[in-house]
Design a protein around this motif. Sequence first.
Motif, PDB file in Angstrom:
ATOM      1  N   HIS A 134       0.836  -1.202   0.000  1.00  0.00           N
ATOM      2  CA  HIS A 134       0.000   0.000   0.000  1.00  0.00           C
ATOM      3  C   HIS A 134       0.873   1.255   0.000  1.00  0.00           C
ATOM      4  CE1 HIS A 134      -3.387   2.649   0.892  1.00  0.00           C
ATOM      5  NE2 HIS A 134      -2.635   3.203   1.835  1.00  0.00           N
ATOM      6  N   SER A 135       1.918   1.270   0.822  1.00  0.00           N
ATOM      7  CA  SER A 135       2.801   2.436   0.887  1.00  0.00           C
ATOM      8  C   SER A 135       3.578   2.609  -0.414  1.00  0.00           C
ATOM      9  CB  SER A 135       3.777   2.298   2.064  1.00  0.00           C
ATOM     10  OG  SER A 135       3.081   2.287   3.294  1.00  0.00           O
ATOM     11  N   ARG A 136       3.987   1.486  -1.031  1.00  0.00           N
ATOM     12  CA  ARG A 136       4.679   1.575  -2.312  1.00  0.00           C
ATOM     13  C   ARG A 136       3.774   2.210  -3.368  1.00  0.00           C
ATOM     14  NH1 ARG A 136       6.172  -4.345  -3.525  1.00  0.00           N
ATOM     15  NH2 ARG A 136       6.436  -3.461  -5.613  1.00  0.00           N
ATOM     16  N   ALA A 137       2.525   1.769  -3.417  1.00  0.00           N
ATOM     17  CA  ALA A 137       1.577   2.344  -4.383  1.00  0.00           C
ATOM     18  C   ALA A 137       1.363   3.827  -4.113  1.00  0.00           C
ATOM     19  CB  ALA A 137       0.252   1.589  -4.317  1.00  0.00           C
ATOM     20  N   ASP A 138       1.339   4.205  -2.840  1.00  0.00           N
ATOM     21  CA  ASP A 138       1.143   5.606  -2.467  1.00  0.00           C
ATOM     22  C   ASP A 138       2.332   6.450  -2.922  1.00  0.00           C
ATOM     23  OD1 ASP A 138      -0.355   7.672  -1.021  1.00  0.00           O
ATOM     24  OD2 ASP A 138       1.330   7.641   0.373  1.00  0.00           O
ATOM     25  N   ILE A 139       3.548   5.933  -2.730  1.00  0.00           N
ATOM     26  CA  ILE A 139       4.750   6.661  -3.161  1.00  0.00           C
ATOM     27  C   ILE A 139       4.723   6.867  -4.674  1.00  0.00           C
ATOM     28  CG2 ILE A 139       7.242   6.420  -3.501  1.00  0.00           C
ATOM     29  CD1 ILE A 139       6.561   7.388  -0.749  1.00  0.00           C
ATOM     30  N   TRP A 140       4.346   5.823  -5.413  1.00  0.00           N
ATOM     31  CA  TRP A 140       4.303   5.938  -6.867  1.00  0.00           C
ATOM     32  C   TRP A 140       3.243   6.931  -7.325  1.00  0.00           C
ATOM     33  CZ3 TRP A 140       7.253   5.204 -10.804  1.00  0.00           C
ATOM     34  CH2 TRP A 140       8.358   4.348 -10.677  1.00  0.00           C
ATOM     35  N   GLN A 141       2.129   6.964  -6.631  1.00  0.00           N
ATOM     36  CA  GLN A 141       1.083   7.930  -6.968  1.00  0.00           C
ATOM     37  C   GLN A 141       1.628   9.351  -6.873  1.00  0.00           C
ATOM     38  OE1 GLN A 141      -2.409   7.660  -4.487  1.00  0.00           O
ATOM     39  NE2 GLN A 141      -3.151   9.660  -5.113  1.00  0.00           N
ATOM     40  N   HIS A 142       2.420   9.616  -5.856  1.00  0.00           N
ATOM     41  CA  HIS A 142       2.968  10.950  -5.673  1.00  0.00           C
ATOM     42  C   HIS A 142       4.082  11.246  -6.679  1.00  0.00           C
ATOM     43  CE1 HIS A 142       0.915  10.556  -1.745  1.00  0.00           C
ATOM     44  NE2 HIS A 142       0.765  11.858  -1.885  1.00  0.00           N
ATOM     45  N   ILE A 143       4.885  10.250  -7.026  1.00  0.00           N
ATOM     46  CA  ILE A 143       5.921  10.451  -8.042  1.00  0.00           C
ATOM     47  C   ILE A 143       5.278  10.827  -9.381  1.00  0.00           C
ATOM     48  CG2 ILE A 143       7.711   9.302  -9.418  1.00  0.00           C
ATOM     49  CD1 ILE A 143       8.359   7.641  -6.909  1.00  0.00           C
ATOM     50  N   LEU A 144       4.253  10.089  -9.767  1.00  0.00           N
ATOM     51  CA  LEU A 144       3.575  10.367 -11.034  1.00  0.00           C
ATOM     52  C   LEU A 144       2.858  11.713 -11.000  1.00  0.00           C
ATOM     53  CD1 LEU A 144       2.133   6.810 -11.786  1.00  0.00           C
ATOM     54  CD2 LEU A 144       4.176   7.880 -12.766  1.00  0.00           C
ATOM     55  N   ARG A 145       2.340  12.070  -9.840  1.00  0.00           N
ATOM     56  CA  ARG A 145       1.639  13.347  -9.716  1.00  0.00           C
ATOM     57  C   ARG A 145       2.601  14.516  -9.890  1.00  0.00           C
ATOM     58  NH1 ARG A 145      -1.369  15.496  -4.225  1.00  0.00           N
ATOM     59  NH2 ARG A 145      -1.943  17.557  -4.990  1.00  0.00           N
ATOM     60  N   LEU A 146       3.781  14.439  -9.276  1.00  0.00           N
ATOM     61  CA  LEU A 146       4.722  15.556  -9.388  1.00  0.00           C
ATOM     62  C   LEU A 146       5.237  15.684 -10.822  1.00  0.00           C
ATOM     63  CD1 LEU A 146       8.131  15.039  -9.420  1.00  0.00           C
ATOM     64  CD2 LEU A 146       7.527  13.876  -7.289  1.00  0.00           C
ATOM     65  N   ARG A 147       5.346  14.568 -11.543  1.00  0.00           N
ATOM     66  CA  ARG A 147       5.724  14.646 -12.952  1.00  0.00           C
ATOM     67  C   ARG A 147       4.629  15.328 -13.765  1.00  0.00           C
ATOM     68  NH1 ARG A 147       6.298  10.471 -16.186  1.00  0.00           N
ATOM     69  NH2 ARG A 147       7.655  11.715 -17.504  1.00  0.00           N
ATOM     70  N   ALA A 148       3.382  14.968 -13.463  1.00  0.00           N
ATOM     71  CA  ALA A 148       2.268  15.558 -14.208  1.00  0.00           C
ATOM     72  C   ALA A 148       2.157  17.057 -13.948  1.00  0.00           C
ATOM     73  CB  ALA A 148       0.966  14.858 -13.828  1.00  0.00           C
ATOM     74  N   GLU A 149       2.409  17.492 -12.701  1.00  0.00           N
ATOM     75  CA  GLU A 149       2.220  18.899 -12.342  1.00  0.00           C
ATOM     76  C   GLU A 149       3.421  19.768 -12.682  1.00  0.00           C
ATOM     77  OE1 GLU A 149       0.696  19.731  -8.509  1.00  0.00           O
ATOM     78  OE2 GLU A 149      -0.844  18.171  -8.576  1.00  0.00           O
ATOM     79  N   TYR A 150       4.634  19.194 -12.580  1.00  0.00           N
ATOM     80  CA  TYR A 150       5.840  20.001 -12.740  1.00  0.00           C
ATOM     81  C   TYR A 150       6.695  19.614 -13.945  1.00  0.00           C
ATOM     82  CZ  TYR A 150       4.911  21.685  -8.001  1.00  0.00           C
ATOM     83  OH  TYR A 150       4.330  22.243  -6.896  1.00  0.00           O
ATOM     84  N   GLY A 151       6.401  18.476 -14.570  1.00  0.00           N
ATOM     85  CA  GLY A 151       7.225  18.018 -15.680  1.00  0.00           C
ATOM     86  C   GLY A 151       8.626  17.613 -15.252  1.00  0.00           C
ATOM     87  N   THR A 152       8.775  17.196 -13.995  1.00  0.00           N
ATOM     88  CA  THR A 152      10.084  16.845 -13.456  1.00  0.00           C
ATOM     89  C   THR A 152      10.649  15.606 -14.136  1.00  0.00           C
ATOM     90  OG1 THR A 152       9.327  17.691 -11.320  1.00  0.00           O
ATOM     91  CG2 THR A 152      11.344  16.392 -11.315  1.00  0.00           C
ATOM     92  N   THR A 153      11.916  15.663 -14.494  1.00  0.00           N
ATOM     93  CA  THR A 153      12.616  14.486 -14.996  1.00  0.00           C
ATOM     94  C   THR A 153      12.987  13.612 -13.806  1.00  0.00           C
ATOM     95  OG1 THR A 153      13.562  15.854 -16.750  1.00  0.00           O
ATOM     96  CG2 THR A 153      14.560  13.702 -16.392  1.00  0.00           C
ATOM     97  N   VAL A 154      12.761  12.297 -13.912  1.00  0.00           N
ATOM     98  CA  VAL A 154      13.025  11.390 -12.796  1.00  0.00           C
ATOM     99  C   VAL A 154      13.917  10.247 -13.272  1.00  0.00           C
ATOM    100  CG1 VAL A 154      12.021   9.830 -11.083  1.00  0.00           C
ATOM    101  CG2 VAL A 154      10.799  11.920 -11.720  1.00  0.00           C
ATOM    102  N   LEU A 155      15.025  10.040 -12.558  1.00  0.00           N
ATOM    103  CA  LEU A 155      15.877   8.868 -12.764  1.00  0.00           C
ATOM    104  C   LEU A 155      15.886   8.099 -11.462  1.00  0.00           C
ATOM    105  CD1 LEU A 155      17.889   7.251 -14.536  1.00  0.00           C
ATOM    106  CD2 LEU A 155      19.712   8.624 -13.522  1.00  0.00           C
ATOM    107  N   LEU A 156      15.435   6.838 -11.508  1.00  0.00           N
ATOM    108  CA  LEU A 156      15.320   6.075 -10.272  1.00  0.00           C
ATOM    109  C   LEU A 156      15.913   4.684 -10.412  1.00  0.00           C
ATOM    110  CD1 LEU A 156      12.792   3.756 -10.335  1.00  0.00           C
ATOM    111  CD2 LEU A 156      11.487   5.844 -10.608  1.00  0.00           C
ATOM    112  N   THR A 157      16.341   4.153  -9.287  1.00  0.00           N
ATOM    113  CA  THR A 157      16.711   2.752  -9.213  1.00  0.00           C
ATOM    114  C   THR A 157      15.644   2.029  -8.395  1.00  0.00           C
ATOM    115  OG1 THR A 157      17.979   2.867  -7.137  1.00  0.00           O
ATOM    116  CG2 THR A 157      19.147   3.409  -9.183  1.00  0.00           C
TER     117      THR A 157
END
Length: 323
Positions: free
Chosen positions: A170-193
């Motif tokens: 549940h927490s993993r899904a919540d973190i991903w929801q916020h990562i995708l949201r910040l990309r949608a709102e700010y256009g942030t480039t994300v590099l993750l492992t």
Amino acid sequence: MIHARGLTRTFKVNKERVEAVRGIDLEVEAGRLVAFLGPNGAGKSTTLRMLTTLLPPTSGTATVAGRDIVADPAGVRARIGYVGQKNGAGENFRVRDELVTQGRCYGMTRAEARRRAEEVLDLLELRPLALRRPGTLSGGQRRRLDIALGLVHRPDLLFLDEPSTGLDPHSRADIWQHILRLRAEYGTTVLLTTHYLEEADSMAERVVIIDHGRVIADGTTERLKSDLAGDRITVTVHDAQDAARAAAVAERFAAPGEVSAEGTAVRLRVPRADAALPEYLRALEAAGVKAAAAETARPTLDDVFLALTGRTLRESDGAPAAA
């Protein structure tokens, strides 16, 4: 956003020279979400530390957010956010105060830092926790705070090193929801492992796979799975004799070495199962072989790594971590 050529990094361990990264070439366009995958010790975290100026490269060059990582590390740090594997917040100050302090460290006035703290509290849904101390938060809440700290200065590029490791589903899904949201709102480039291959498979627009300090694959998940692994078809027939005949027919549809028969089951790997299966079944019927059952399966990123290296990422993760 990232342009790296020939990045290497060597260490001395017990007087022996260890090549953690052996010539990384990497291009990341602005606005993309790129997953950087590989087993423990492959060089993922070492590469991230070089790109974020936490570790100087032994050789090679890289520009990150338009700044050279060696000539202008301060310029790089001013333009990126970095969330490491460990928690970044202290234990003695409230969540809101941690965010304000982070803004002040980036040169904001106190008023600017307070305004930005309020913005990221809302962005990461941390406002109900603003007066709590980080040590009282759950694992998922602390990771959201770590990401908030990385976003205070509005970076163009965000590095996330294992952002959801150790969290419940549940927490993993919540973190991903916020990562995708910040990309949608700010256009942030994300590099993750990440070690969660299903996350990279479903969320990342592009996957870079590293092994033994070198990039061994780079592309969209669909292209990598199609080109390097292929779909799987399993057809069950009525007896071993039919299975032998079905395997012979399957050789027309699959590459050499991609057909196997065990008992009454015949398995083959093809680029596109949805296109190959109807033709294969028609060919079986023409050969006088009746299929009792048929199923298809899409490959995973673990299948891609297996095709490239002969082992799976999950098997490799049992190795001692060197980088």
